[in-house]
Motif scaffolding. Structure first.
Motif, PDB file in Angstrom:
ATOM      1  N   ALA A 120       0.847  -1.203   0.000  1.00 54.41           N
ATOM      2  CA  ALA A 120       0.000   0.000   0.000  1.00 54.41           C
ATOM      3  C   ALA A 120       0.881   1.251   0.000  1.00 54.41           C
ATOM      4  CB  ALA A 120      -0.927  -0.004   1.210  1.00 54.41           C
TER       5      ALA A 120
ATOM      6  N   SER B 204      -7.024  -5.818   1.552  1.00 52.11           N
ATOM      7  CA  SER B 204      -6.175  -5.303   2.626  1.00 52.11           C
ATOM      8  C   SER B 204      -6.305  -3.797   2.793  1.00 52.11           C
ATOM      9  CB  SER B 204      -4.712  -5.632   2.343  1.00 52.11           C
ATOM     10  OG  SER B 204      -4.267  -4.875   1.238  1.00 52.11           O
ATOM     11  N   SER B 205      -7.049  -3.170   1.944  1.00 52.11           N
ATOM     12  CA  SER B 205      -7.108  -1.713   1.962  1.00 52.11           C
ATOM     13  C   SER B 205      -8.530  -1.247   1.708  1.00 52.11           C
ATOM     14  CB  SER B 205      -6.189  -1.176   0.868  1.00 52.11           C
ATOM     15  OG  SER B 205      -6.477   0.169   0.600  1.00 52.11           O
ATOM     16  N   GLU B 206      -8.890  -0.140   2.344  1.00 51.37           N
ATOM     17  CA  GLU B 206     -10.214   0.432   2.073  1.00 51.37           C
ATOM     18  C   GLU B 206     -10.150   1.391   0.893  1.00 51.37           C
ATOM     19  OE1 GLU B 206     -12.685   1.421   5.303  1.00 51.37           O
ATOM     20  OE2 GLU B 206     -11.678   0.038   6.679  1.00 51.37           O
ATOM     21  N   ILE B 207      -8.955   1.553   0.335  1.00 50.06           N
ATOM     22  CA  ILE B 207      -8.807   2.436  -0.823  1.00 50.06           C
ATOM     23  C   ILE B 207      -8.803   1.612  -2.120  1.00 50.06           C
ATOM     24  CG2 ILE B 207      -7.271   4.052  -1.994  1.00 50.06           C
ATOM     25  CD1 ILE B 207      -6.270   4.837   0.848  1.00 50.06           C
ATOM     26  N   SER B 208      -8.088   0.454  -2.093  1.00 42.23           N
ATOM     27  CA  SER B 208      -7.997  -0.373  -3.294  1.00 42.23           C
ATOM     28  C   SER B 208      -9.372  -0.894  -3.705  1.00 42.23           C
ATOM     29  CB  SER B 208      -7.105  -1.589  -3.036  1.00 42.23           C
ATOM     30  OG  SER B 208      -5.846  -1.186  -2.607  1.00 42.23           O
TER      31      SER B 208
END
Lengths: 466, 466
Positions: A380, A414-418
């Motif tokens: 990230a 694993s990410s709230e952005i991806s």
């Protein structure tokens, strides 16, 4: 939750099924021997009477867990049916027995034939308890990892098995939406292992590549015949050797690699050095022959880029971490792993400026204990710093994560952005970093764009707007 | 190896002993309640007949592991000697019994008086099996962590215990080479817990600070009398509240904090919000009152900086990660943890440009499961990116790592680049980020420089050139 423990849960999710169907672009970092499902490999080997197995002593309940199957193809099919099997009290240590017979006569107390399969599969793969409990340091898990390669090489040493393996490899790429691949293949100085169909004849590197080329052409032809040439554009080989050899030995490999590149210009994509960076020679050890090699290639007008592993470490300032500097100074076109790159602002800038792609392998890094879980992985941060990245699977056969879907899934969750668009950008850009000429890239991208458009339509029509 | 497992090995090394004696500068991030050795805290409490304990039912071998000791000071010393003890079959649930009596009568089957001590210490600290096995996620370990605070608060609620605790706190700072500290203290809206020596009178925040001030002055006077005023310059309080309250309730805290700052301008260093960021309110929830508060302070000419926790998370783009943006936008002078900062190139640049110091707590981050081990911690990357950093201990009483030596040691050994000079720079710069005026900083630095020179001479004369 750790990857291997979570695997079956991952597979049951709707998101995984969506990711599975996604066109994933180019697979740029995978070690050929470890790219096919272990069960398939064993099944293929068991179809041949030439495939034999031996052990240093009779295998019993007590020795089973600590003994590796030692496979090798032997000449004169069928003649290894007669000796006492390796689980018999009458077994003569180190004699070869047909694998078919060994399996057939595998005693009930060891689980019968299925017990034999479990024993072999266990030696070909890393299970959760090894990854997270018993082998929970990078050094310990690398030992297990290398032992898997040893067993695999014995199985792959037989030409008919290798051919089936390659077909299955191309097929599993297509099944997972991978439309192009560059496989690192580990070359050994003397070809005293791989044998021809009758088990009598050793196969040299030239023949090895011709087998790869034949199987690849056959596979591509079948796709063309079926009107599905959009599914797979081809595959190449990255010539690699293990970073344990001497500087003098390296000269032989470099000449060998150059000769193969001349004969198979479309097949050899580049050159790399493999093996555990933390315990074997750093790049700088091979500096002189590598520079000479680069100059020679340039003088000959041969484009044979370096595609070095570097920074696959938790260390800060150790020789593996320093490999990042040397790889970039040597002009590497991509970096395998680059796990410790986040610690180097200047090297990240160079990667951005020179468009050096980092082949990031999230599942591999977790299983090899570089990261405790995917949220702790530096990917990230690397993405946010604008580092060019391609996701890769490294050794999916050993990690039981065939294809790229698991690595893509891990990055997604694993990410709230991806989101899916993050994965799309990574997949699309992977072609830019492949060893293809501009025309080939353009074609691959056009095909990918069309596939992506169809894919998104399908996702939306099946799942609604997510 | 993980920190708690390695602790005794660490303590036995020559390097640890060298680090232990080092002058460490300012301790800028520690929660006051969790800064003193658990054994000392229990021992201090057991010296007072007013300190009582109760339980919801009789404690037996079966319920011991799942029951927390519920301490509270009670009025009328000695009168809690008569009820049946909490381990007696005749115990009346929820009645208070003198802790001295409970310990004295702790049955042999539960280990006798030492068994009682173990039970309490276990409730005040996190042990390796909790940190690495049973509570191995951030959420689970935070639950244990918060339960430790609950038990500690019952023990610290008694003024004589609090006074001993504070003296020990200052003493342990000096023993570890810390010469100045700012402690985050958690304020509750109604002071219905802390009681005066006779156990009858509740103590308000004003009195709390006056107790702190008296004990601090006394300690500093003793140092001056002994001619050792170079060892400790003082300590301050960062006013904090738990991020679970409503926006309306916050108004009360802000007024309370402001009133205390006016009365104890030298004692109140700043303002912060605490509690698990991942599960409680993000900073943005309190945005309006915080901005109003900042404006009010400015209008009044009162310097009461924000010193916010932010980014103590593995998340990428979740609300805890976003707290980093809000903390910086709100003008925070330092950031507590900033664990996820490495993912944000722009925020790292702002930290550099505005000299916003990140209070990094390596041992805490490992025990609270943000990093599997110190080599995987982002601190090496943060240092290389030029982010201002001060090392801190967070909750050393709960983690059994009193002082700053363990955190300094971890940073030293996790990298082949970091050396004693890295630690020296971190220690020296910590004063620059402290809430001290320029004159005080200058004095502290001059004293530190002299101590450092003496220290290095001693290291070299004792150990030779390392």
């Amino acid at each position: 939750m750790s990857f291997l423990t979570a695997k079956s849960t991952i597979e049951s999710t709707q998101i995984f099924n969506i990711v599975k169907k996604m066109p994933k672009g180019a697979l740029l970092h995978a070690h050929l021997e470890a790219t096919v499902d272990a069960g398939f490999l064993l099944k293929s080997a068991l179809e041949h009477t030439n495939v034999c197995i031996r052990a240093a002593s009779t295998i019993t309940k007590e020795t089973l867990g600590s003994t590796l199957p030692d496979f090798a193809p032997r000449p004169v099919a069928g003649s290894y049916e007669s000796p006492a099997t390796i689980t018999s009290p009458n077994y003569v240590p180190d004699t070869y027995v047909s694998a078919q017979k060994v399996r057939r006569e595998w005693p009930e107390i060891l689980g019968g034939p299925e017990g034999f399969d479990r024993w072999v599969i266990q030696s070909l793969t890393i299970n959760p308890s090894e990854a997270y409990d018993t082998h929970n340091t990078t050094v310990k898990i690398w030992n297990k990892f290398q032992s898997c390669f040893t067993v695999i090489r014995g199985l792959l040493a037989y030409e008919p098995v290798l051919r089936k393996f390659l077909r299955q490899l191309f097929e599993s790429c297509v099944e997972d939406g991978i439309s192009y691949a560059e496989f690192r293949w580990n070359f050994t100085p003397k070809d005293n292992i791989l044998t021809s169909e009758d088990g009598t004849c050793y196969i040299d590197h030239d023949r090895l590549l011709s087998i790869f080329q034949t199987e690849l052409e056959l596979y591509l032809q079948n796709l063309r015949d079926a009107g599905r040439s959009d599914l797979f554009h081809g595959a190449k080989i990255i010539y690699t050797f293990v970073r344990i050899i001497s500087v003098e030995e390296l000269e032989w490999y470099l000449e060998d690699c150059l000769a193969l590149k001349k004969k198979y210009p479309q097949l050899i994509a580049g050159f790399d050095v493999v093996g555990p960076e933390d315990v074997m020679h750093p790049l700088i050890y091979y500096l002189e022959p590598l520079i000479k090699f680069r100059n020679k290639c340039e003088a000959l007008g041969i484009d044979l880029p370096f595609l070095f592993h570097a920074g696959e470490t938790l260390g800060d300032g150790n020789s593996t971490d320093q490999n990042l500097y040397d790889a970039i100074l040597l002009g590497t076109k991509r970096i395998g792993h680059a796990f410790s790159l986040i610690k180097h602002p200047t090297l990240m800038r160079l990667c951005r400026e020179r468009n050096i792609c980092c082949e990031v392998c999230p599942v591999s890094n977790e299983i090899l204990r570089l990261t405790a879980s995917i949220p702790a992985h530096p990917i990230a941060a690397m993405l946010n710093h604008g580092v060019p990245i391609a996701l890769a699977s490294d050794d999916p056969g050993i990690f039981s994560n065939i294809g790229l879907s698991y690595d893509f899934f891990q990055v997604l969750v694993s990410s709230e952005i991806s989101g899916l668009m993050t994965l799309a950008v990574l997949a699309r850009e992977s072609f830019q970093h492949a060893i293809l000429d501009e025309e080939e890239k353009k074609r691959a991208l056009a095909v990918w764009d069309a596939r992506w458009a169809r894919y998104i339509e399908e996702v939306v029509s099946t799942n609604g707007i997510l």
